[in-house]
Design a protein around this motif. Structure first.
Motif, PDB file in Angstrom:
ATOM      1  N   ALA A   1       0.245  -5.687  -9.682  1.00 59.26           N
ATOM      2  CA  ALA A   1      -0.993  -5.848  -8.925  1.00 59.26           C
ATOM      3  C   ALA A   1      -1.687  -4.678  -8.597  1.00 59.26           C
ATOM      4  CB  ALA A   1      -0.755  -7.057  -7.808  1.00 59.26           C
ATOM      5  N   ALA A   2      -0.934  -3.695  -7.886  1.00 58.79           N
ATOM      6  CA  ALA A   2      -1.331  -2.365  -7.323  1.00 58.79           C
ATOM      7  C   ALA A   2      -1.699  -1.715  -8.517  1.00 58.79           C
ATOM      8  CB  ALA A   2      -0.237  -1.821  -6.337  1.00 58.79           C
ATOM      9  N   ALA A   3      -0.946  -1.610  -9.572  1.00 56.87           N
ATOM     10  CA  ALA A   3      -1.543  -0.815 -10.628  1.00 56.87           C
ATOM     11  C   ALA A   3      -2.694  -1.247 -11.149  1.00 56.87           C
ATOM     12  CB  ALA A   3      -0.186  -0.832 -11.494  1.00 56.87           C
ATOM     13  N   ASN A   4      -2.920  -2.574 -11.375  1.00 54.32           N
ATOM     14  CA  ASN A   4      -4.032  -3.133 -11.966  1.00 54.32           C
ATOM     15  C   ASN A   4      -5.101  -2.821 -11.068  1.00 54.32           C
ATOM     16  OD1 ASN A   4      -5.413  -4.677 -13.778  1.00 54.32           O
ATOM     17  ND2 ASN A   4      -5.029  -6.894 -12.673  1.00 54.32           N
ATOM     18  N   TYR A   5      -5.007  -2.977  -9.726  1.00 55.93           N
ATOM     19  CA  TYR A   5      -6.049  -2.546  -8.818  1.00 55.93           C
ATOM     20  C   TYR A   5      -6.385  -0.935  -8.886  1.00 55.93           C
ATOM     21  CZ  TYR A   5      -8.036  -0.956  -4.482  1.00 55.93           C
ATOM     22  OH  TYR A   5      -9.125  -0.315  -3.370  1.00 55.93           O
ATOM     23  N   ALA A   6      -5.616  -0.351  -9.106  1.00 51.73           N
ATOM     24  CA  ALA A   6      -5.709   1.397  -9.348  1.00 51.73           C
ATOM     25  C   ALA A   6      -6.269   1.555 -10.567  1.00 51.73           C
ATOM     26  CB  ALA A   6      -4.468   1.829  -9.144  1.00 51.73           C
ATOM     27  N   ALA A   7      -6.175   1.001 -11.707  1.00 53.82           N
ATOM     28  CA  ALA A   7      -6.534   1.174 -12.926  1.00 53.82           C
ATOM     29  C   ALA A   7      -8.331   0.718 -12.749  1.00 53.82           C
ATOM     30  CB  ALA A   7      -5.936   0.240 -13.864  1.00 53.82           C
ATOM     31  N   ASP A   8      -8.425  -0.348 -11.988  1.00 52.81           N
ATOM     32  CA  ASP A   8      -9.822  -0.694 -11.957  1.00 52.81           C
ATOM     33  C   ASP A   8     -10.733   0.220 -11.164  1.00 52.81           C
ATOM     34  OD1 ASP A   8     -12.072  -2.611 -12.174  1.00 52.81           O
ATOM     35  OD2 ASP A   8     -11.715  -3.272 -10.196  1.00 52.81           O
ATOM     36  N   ARG A   9      -9.979   0.640 -10.029  1.00 56.67           N
ATOM     37  CA  ARG A   9     -11.030   1.741  -9.117  1.00 56.67           C
ATOM     38  C   ARG A   9     -10.706   2.912  -9.380  1.00 56.67           C
ATOM     39  NH1 ARG A   9     -10.857   1.078  -2.328  1.00 56.67           N
ATOM     40  NH2 ARG A   9     -12.504   2.696  -2.051  1.00 56.67           N
ATOM     41  N   TYR A  10      -9.428   3.497  -9.983  1.00 52.67           N
ATOM     42  CA  TYR A  10      -9.369   5.193 -10.346  1.00 52.67           C
ATOM     43  C   TYR A  10      -9.086   5.358 -11.524  1.00 52.67           C
ATOM     44  CZ  TYR A  10      -8.855   4.650  -4.921  1.00 52.67           C
ATOM     45  OH  TYR A  10      -9.029   4.343  -3.856  1.00 52.67           O
ATOM     46  N   GLY A  11      -8.916   4.389 -12.390  1.00 49.89           N
ATOM     47  CA  GLY A  11      -8.641   4.633 -13.912  1.00 49.89           C
ATOM     48  C   GLY A  11      -7.270   4.453 -14.019  1.00 49.89           C
TER      49      GLY A  11
ATOM     50  N   ILE B   1      -2.907   4.358 -12.164  1.00 46.73           N
ATOM     51  CA  ILE B   1      -2.186   4.500 -10.930  1.00 46.73           C
ATOM     52  C   ILE B   1      -1.800   6.019 -10.746  1.00 46.73           C
ATOM     53  CG2 ILE B   1      -0.018   3.932 -11.744  1.00 46.73           C
ATOM     54  CD1 ILE B   1      -0.902   3.290  -8.222  1.00 46.73           C
ATOM     55  N   ASP B   2      -1.677   6.600 -11.870  1.00 46.20           N
ATOM     56  CA  ASP B   2      -1.486   8.057 -11.974  1.00 46.20           C
ATOM     57  C   ASP B   2      -2.235   9.023 -11.108  1.00 46.20           C
ATOM     58  OD1 ASP B   2       0.842   7.306 -13.315  1.00 46.20           O
ATOM     59  OD2 ASP B   2      -0.170   8.112 -15.145  1.00 46.20           O
ATOM     60  N   ASN B   3      -3.640   8.484 -10.967  1.00 46.89           N
ATOM     61  CA  ASN B   3      -4.765   9.236 -10.383  1.00 46.89           C
ATOM     62  C   ASN B   3      -4.593   8.993  -8.911  1.00 46.89           C
ATOM     63  OD1 ASN B   3      -5.578  10.022 -12.849  1.00 46.89           O
ATOM     64  ND2 ASN B   3      -7.083   8.509 -13.171  1.00 46.89           N
ATOM     65  N   VAL B   4      -3.750   8.383  -8.220  1.00 46.11           N
ATOM     66  CA  VAL B   4      -3.720   8.008  -6.791  1.00 46.11           C
ATOM     67  C   VAL B   4      -2.742   9.076  -6.336  1.00 46.11           C
ATOM     68  CG1 VAL B   4      -3.237   6.250  -4.989  1.00 46.11           C
ATOM     69  CG2 VAL B   4      -4.463   5.492  -7.284  1.00 46.11           C
ATOM     70  N   ASN B   5      -3.164   9.647  -5.304  1.00 39.87           N
ATOM     71  CA  ASN B   5      -2.390  10.675  -4.616  1.00 39.87           C
ATOM     72  C   ASN B   5      -2.372  10.568  -3.354  1.00 39.87           C
ATOM     73  OD1 ASN B   5      -1.532  12.418  -6.961  1.00 39.87           O
ATOM     74  ND2 ASN B   5      -3.759  12.662  -7.147  1.00 39.87           N
ATOM     75  N   SER B   6      -2.966   9.534  -2.599  1.00 44.36           N
ATOM     76  CA  SER B   6      -3.124   9.265  -1.268  1.00 44.36           C
ATOM     77  C   SER B   6      -3.227   8.003  -0.934  1.00 44.36           C
ATOM     78  CB  SER B   6      -4.140  10.204  -0.622  1.00 44.36           C
ATOM     79  OG  SER B   6      -5.408   9.808  -0.965  1.00 44.36           O
ATOM     80  N   ALA B   7      -3.298   7.530   0.173  1.00 40.83           N
ATOM     81  CA  ALA B   7      -3.643   6.009   0.548  1.00 40.83           C
ATOM     82  C   ALA B   7      -4.998   5.631  -0.142  1.00 40.83           C
ATOM     83  CB  ALA B   7      -4.054   6.055   2.071  1.00 40.83           C
ATOM     84  N   TYR B   8      -4.772   4.355  -0.568  1.00 39.46           N
ATOM     85  CA  TYR B   8      -5.749   3.728  -1.597  1.00 39.46           C
ATOM     86  C   TYR B   8      -6.359   2.674  -1.257  1.00 39.46           C
ATOM     87  CZ  TYR B   8      -1.776   1.424  -3.729  1.00 39.46           C
ATOM     88  OH  TYR B   8      -0.703   0.703  -3.967  1.00 39.46           O
TER      89      TYR B   8
END
Length: 230
Positions: free
Chosen positions: A211-221, A223-230
Motif C-alpha cells: 500500500a505504501a509503495a502504491n501511494y509513493a508510486a502515485d505521488r513520487y513515481g 518508493i525508490d524516490n522517497v528519501n524522507s518522511a512522505y
C-alpha cells in the motif's frame, strides 16, 4: 311265291364264306367309324392324367427348393448377426480398455500438474527479507514500481523493521490517525492505496509495504524516490 319253289338252290343260299366276308366287312366299317369320330387333338395330345401329373411334380420340387433357400438365408442371417455381435463385443472391450487408460493418463497428468503447481507456489520467510520479497512480487504483478533497496531503506528509517511500530506523537496521531507498520502508513492512505490480494490490516507487513509503495508510486513515481518522511 310258288308253293313248290325250291329256296335252297345255289343262287339264293348264302355260303359260309359269304357270311364271313360280310361279318369282316362290318367289323372293318365299325372300326373305321370309331376312328373317324375321335377329335383330331385327341390323337396328338397326351392323356389327361399324364398332363396334370407333370405340373404337380414341378410344384413340389419348387416348394422344396424355396424351403431350402429360406433355411439357408435364415442360417446366413443368424451367422451374420452372431459375427456382428462378436465384433461389437470386441469393439466395446477395446473401447473400455482405451477409456480406462485415458482416465488413468488424465489422473496422472492432473497429479503432475498439482505437484508442479504446488512447487510453483513460492514460499517466503517470515522476516523482513521475506516480507520485502513477497511485496516486490505482488508489486510486479500489479505493475507498481520499486526495488528491494528502495523498500529496505525507507523501512529502516520509518520503523527499523518493526511491523508493530506506531507513531503516537506526530500530527497524524494528534488528528487521530497515527502512522502504523513498516512504512508508517496512516489509515486513510492505506485504505485508498490498498493492493488487492493482501490483508486489510496496517499491521500486516506485506499489505503495509504494498500500500505504501502504491501511494509513493502515485505521488513520487516510485518508493525508490522517497528519501524522507512522505
Amino acid at each position: 311265291m310258288f308253293k313248290n319253289a325250291n329256296t335252297s338252290g345255289p343262287g339264293l343260299a348264302l355260303t359260309k364264306a359269304h357270311k364271313l366276308s360280310f361279318a369282316g366287312a362290318a367289323a372293318v366299317g365299325t372300326v373305321a367309324l370309331a376312328f373317324s369320330l375321335v377329335p383330331a387333338q385327341a390323337q396328338t395330345s397326351p392323356p389327361t392324367g399324364t398332363v396334370s401329373a407333370a405340373p404337380v411334380a414341378f410344384s413340389q420340387d419348387s416348394a422344396k427348393n424355396v424351403k431350402a433357400s429360406v433355411a439357408d438365408q435364415v442360417t446366413d442371417a443368424k451367422k451374420k448377426a452372431a459375427d456382428a455381435a462378436a465384433k461389437k463385443r470386441v469393439a466395446d472391450a477395446a473401447k473400455k480398455v482405451a477409456d480406462e487408460r485415458a482416465k488413468k493418463a488424465a489422473a496422472s497428468r492432473a497429479a503432475q500438474r498439482a505437484k508442479l503447481k504446488a512447487a510453483a507456489v513460492k514460499s517466503y520467510s517470515n522476516n523482513l527479507d521475506g516480507w520485502i520479497r513477497e511485496a516486490l512480487d505482488i508489486m510486479k504483478k500489479h505493475k507498481i514500481p520499486g526495488t528491494y533497496h528502495g523498500l529496505h531503506k525507507n523501512i529502516m528509517r520509518e520503523s527499523s523493521g518493526n511491523p508493530r511500530a506506531i507513531n503516537n506523537w506526530d500530527i497524524n496521531a494528534q488528528n487521530g490517525v497515527p502512522s502504523i507498520g513498516l512504512l508508517q502508513v496512516i489509515k486513510p492512505t492505506f485504505d485508498a492505496y490498498h493492493v488487492a490480494g493482501t490483508a486489510w490490516s496496517q499491521y500486516d507487513p506485506v499489505a503495509n509495504l504494498t500500500a505504501a509503495a502504491n501511494y509513493a508510486a502515485d505521488r513520487y513515481g516510485s518508493i525508490d524516490n522517497v528519501n524522507s518522511a512522505y
